[in-house]
Scaffold this active site. Structure first.
Site, short mmCIF file in Angstrom:
data_model
loop_
_atom_site.label_atom_id
_atom_site.label_comp_id
_atom_site.label_asym_id
_atom_site.label_seq_id
_atom_site.Cartn_x
_atom_site.Cartn_y
_atom_site.Cartn_z
N LYS A 138 31.73 -58.54 6.65
CA LYS A 138 30.42 -58.19 6.40
C LYS A 138 29.51 -58.73 7.84
CE LYS A 138 30.41 -57.64 1.62
NZ LYS A 138 29.94 -58.14 0.18
N GLN B 65 26.79 -62.94 -2.66
CA GLN B 65 28.21 -62.64 -2.86
C GLN B 65 28.50 -63.22 -4.25
OE1 GLN B 65 29.78 -60.84 -0.54
NE2 GLN B 65 31.59 -60.65 -1.98
N ASP C 54 22.54 -54.55 -1.70
CA ASP C 54 23.67 -54.43 -2.52
C ASP C 54 23.37 -53.32 -3.67
OD1 ASP C 54 26.18 -55.79 -2.60
OD2 ASP C 54 25.35 -57.73 -2.91
N1 GUN Z 1 31.84 -59.31 -4.71
C1 GUN Z 1 32.86 -58.54 -4.62
N2 GUN Z 1 32.10 -57.12 -4.20
C2 GUN Z 1 30.87 -57.38 -3.66
C3 GUN Z 1 29.65 -56.76 -3.43
O1 GUN Z 1 29.67 -55.44 -3.11
N3 GUN Z 1 28.42 -57.37 -3.50
C4 GUN Z 1 28.35 -58.74 -3.88
N4 GUN Z 1 27.29 -59.12 -3.60
N5 GUN Z 1 29.29 -59.40 -4.24
C5 GUN Z 1 30.85 -58.74 -4.28
#
Ligand code: GUN
Length: 285
Positions: free
Chosen positions: A53, A97, A120
């Site tokens: 990311k 996350q 998100d």
């Molecule tokens: N952990 C796995 N996928 C995601 C996601 O799309 N967002 C977040 N915040 N954590 C994750």
């Protein structure tokens, strides 16, 4: 039939490149979108996701920062960080996350992220907007699947779609987006009796349950389009999806690979959400 691949690397690059004019328009106003990711503890998969990311941010010229907290951090420390980022003007997107260590209330803390920076799309405000058919910041993987559908010009009106999985992050928002575009949607879960009875009727199958080989070729209608959202690590270290690719690709017309499929789109959609948040937060009224 041998399915053609729906190439997540290619389509995500298109999506990211399409953001450049919007970034330029923000830059004219002195605005550089900023994403803050919060990582708690040392989960290797989370490290990889956050690295992907932040790399996508720097490739496109967005600001990104990673805030690391110890696995045994107090909830108050994490909440304090979220509250600081909520009001930090150079940050437009805040991402916690997941998963979090078990002593932390992941749902409760996620909901402390202000909706306007919830890139998100997990806040109740943003999920409610999606249910109402007025999406604001929507969950990234669902947005990514829809962007692939649009790139491939897959017709949705009147199509039968089956979503396997009912998570807030993927299954439910994907089903809602497909419904709003005129598909007839069936949502199945890992508990569904005779899953194949449903998937065999589907023109579009989206699988997001986190279990390898949940859907195999014999469970598909010939010519179906298959989106494999799963990312599972096998004992030998290889990554595989939720669909048995070898058999499914003999029956489907198009299919996403793992890796190189939907996962790439999730990252691209997150960047688009961050740009959208920066645009919305900087509207002059
Ligand atoms: N952990 C796995 N996928 C995601 C996601 O799309 N967002 C977040 N915040 N954590 C994750």
């Amino acid at each position: 039939m041998t399915a053609s691949l729906i190439d997540g690397a290619l389509i995500s690059r298109h999506l990211l490149e399409s953001l450049r004019p919007r970034l330029a328009a923000l830059a004219v106003r002195g605005i550089k979108p900023g994403l803050a990711a919060i990582l708690v503890g040392e989960n290797p998969a989370s490290e990889v996701y956050v690295r992907n990311k932040t790399r996508a941010c720097s490739d496109l010229g967005l600001k990104s920062e990673v805030h690391r907290l110890n696995a045994d951090c107090a909830e108050a420390e994490l909440l304090g960080l979220v509250q600081r980022l909520n009001v930090e003007p150079s940050i437009h997107g805040v991402l916690l996350q997941l998963p979090l260590p078990p002593h932390l209330d992941a749902d409760g803390i996620t909901r402390k992220i202000v909706a306007s920076k919830d890139v998100d799309g997990f806040s109740w405000e943003n999920l409610g907007a999606l249910v109402a058919g007025r999406p604001q910041l929507a969950p990234c993987t669902a947005l990514g699947v829809m962007a692939m559908i649009d790139h491939e010009a897959i017709p949705l009106e009147g199509a039968n779609a089956v979503v396997v999985g009912r998570s807030v992050a993927v299954g439910k928002p994907t089903a809602l987006m497909l419904i709003s575009r005129g598909a007839t949607v069936t949502v199945c879960t890992s508990k569904t009796r005779d899953l194949a009875r449903h998937t065999r009727e589907a023109d579009i199958v989206v699988v997001a349950v986190g279990k390898p080989a949940t859907v195999t070729g014999e469970m598909l209608k010939p010519g179906a389009v298959v989106f494999d959202v799963g990312i599972n690590r096998l004992p030998d270290g290889k990554i595989t999806g939720d669909v048995d690719f070898a058999s499914a690709s003999l029956v489907a017309s198009r299919i996403t690979p793992v890796p190189g499929g939907v996962g790439r789109m999730t990252v691209a959609a997150l960047i688009e959400n961050t740009v959208r948040a920066a645009e919305t937060l900087s509207v002059v009224v």
